[in-house]
Design an enzyme around this catalytic site. Sequence first.
Site, PDB file in Angstrom:
ATOM      1  N   ASP A  94       0.849  -1.175   0.000  1.00  0.00           N
ATOM      2  CA  ASP A  94       0.000   0.000   0.000  1.00  0.00           C
ATOM      3  C   ASP A  94       0.898   1.241   0.000  1.00  0.00           C
ATOM      4  O   ASP A  94       1.784   1.343  -0.837  1.00  0.00           O
ATOM      5  CB  ASP A  94      -0.968  -0.052   1.197  1.00  0.00           C
ATOM      6  CG  ASP A  94      -1.963   1.097   1.224  1.00  0.00           C
ATOM      7  OD1 ASP A  94      -2.944   1.057   0.457  1.00  0.00           O
ATOM      8  OD2 ASP A  94      -1.745   2.042   2.006  1.00  0.00           O
ATOM      9  N   HIS A 293      -7.028  -6.334  -0.987  1.00  0.00           N
ATOM     10  CA  HIS A 293      -5.994  -5.310  -0.830  1.00  0.00           C
ATOM     11  C   HIS A 293      -4.913  -5.682   0.168  1.00  0.00           C
ATOM     12  O   HIS A 293      -3.767  -5.257   0.029  1.00  0.00           O
ATOM     13  CB  HIS A 293      -6.652  -3.998  -0.388  1.00  0.00           C
ATOM     14  CG  HIS A 293      -5.679  -2.887  -0.181  1.00  0.00           C
ATOM     15  ND1 HIS A 293      -4.880  -2.381  -1.182  1.00  0.00           N
ATOM     16  CD2 HIS A 293      -5.345  -2.187   0.940  1.00  0.00           C
ATOM     17  CE1 HIS A 293      -4.125  -1.416  -0.711  1.00  0.00           C
ATOM     18  NE2 HIS A 293      -4.382  -1.286   0.576  1.00  0.00           N
TER      19      HIS A 293
END
Length: 315
Positions: A94, A293
Site C-alpha cells: 500500500d 488489498h
Amino acid sequence: MVDVNGIRLHIAEEGSGPLVVLLHGFPESWHSWQHQFGPLAAAGFHVVAPDQRGYGSSDHPADVEAYSIFHLVGDVVALIRELGEETAFVVGHDWGAPVAWHTALFRPDLVRGVAGLSVPPPFRGEQPPLRTMDRRFGGHFYWNYFDRPGVADAEFGRDPRTALRKFFTMASAEGAGTGEIRQPLVDPERGWLADMPDPEKLPQWFTEADLDALTESFAHGFTGALNWYRNLDRNWELSAPWQGAVVTPPALYVYGDRDLVPAFPGTPELIERLPALMPNLVREPLRLAGCGHWTQQERPDEVNAALLDFLTSLS
C-alpha cells in the site's frame, strides 16, 4: 526505538543476515507483517518493520509538510544506516510500496532489491494526482476526502475500532465480492464510513486480536497517517527531476485481482506494460487470484514464497 532523520521510529525486528525492511501502508502498522517475520528470518534475513512516521509508537510530526516523499524515503535511508548496513532489500505494501519504490528510485545505491505489494512502481504523471482525481470524480475520490484538513481525522477518530473493522473488511476479497470493483468514492458531506458496511464477523485471516493491536496503534489518532495523502500534489512537484526515470534495482510486483488499488484509473494498463517499462523486473507481475488489498495478510504463504524466491536469488 531508533533515532533516524530527526525523529524516533518504533521498529520490530527478527533474525540476522542481509537486511530486509518491510514498510506498511494505510491504515496499518508494523503488525501487518506478522506473517513474514518468521519465514524470512528462518531463511537467513534480518527482518525489520517500522511503524512509519505518523503511525503507532513512532513520532507524529505536527507539520503536514513533514510527510513528503523525501521525508518518508529519508527515514528508510537513515534506518538502514542506523542498523549498521550499507544496503538493504526494501519491501512495501500500500503506501509503503511508493516509499519502497521511491527509495529505489532516489537511492539505487542502497537498494539490493525492491518489492511492492498492491501499488505498482511510480511513473510520474503529467498532472498532480489530487487535482486529477478531483476533476475526474467531482471531488468524491477518497484521496480528495482525505485532503480536507481535520475531516477524515475526526470521522475515523470517533470510533477507531469500528472504522478499522470496516476498512479491513471493505478492502478485502470478501468485501470486494465477485463483481466489478468499484472506485472508492466518498460523499464528502456524509463521510466514508456512513455507507461502508459493518461486518457481523471479520474475514477469516483477520482476527479480533489483530484488530485489537491495530486499534491500539491508532491511539494517537489518524492525522499523521492522513498527512501522507495531503502531500500527494506536493510529492508530484518535488519529484519533477525524476520525470521519465525508472526504478533500476531488481524488482518484484505482487497484487491481488480483487484489490481496489490496481483497479484505479489507468493502473490496469500500467501493470500490463510493467515488463516493458521496468528494466530489472525479475518476473511478470504476480497476480493472486481471489486476493483483496491486504496482500501479505490475506495470502501470506504465496507472498512469502514469492519474497523468499526474490530475496534468495539476489543474496
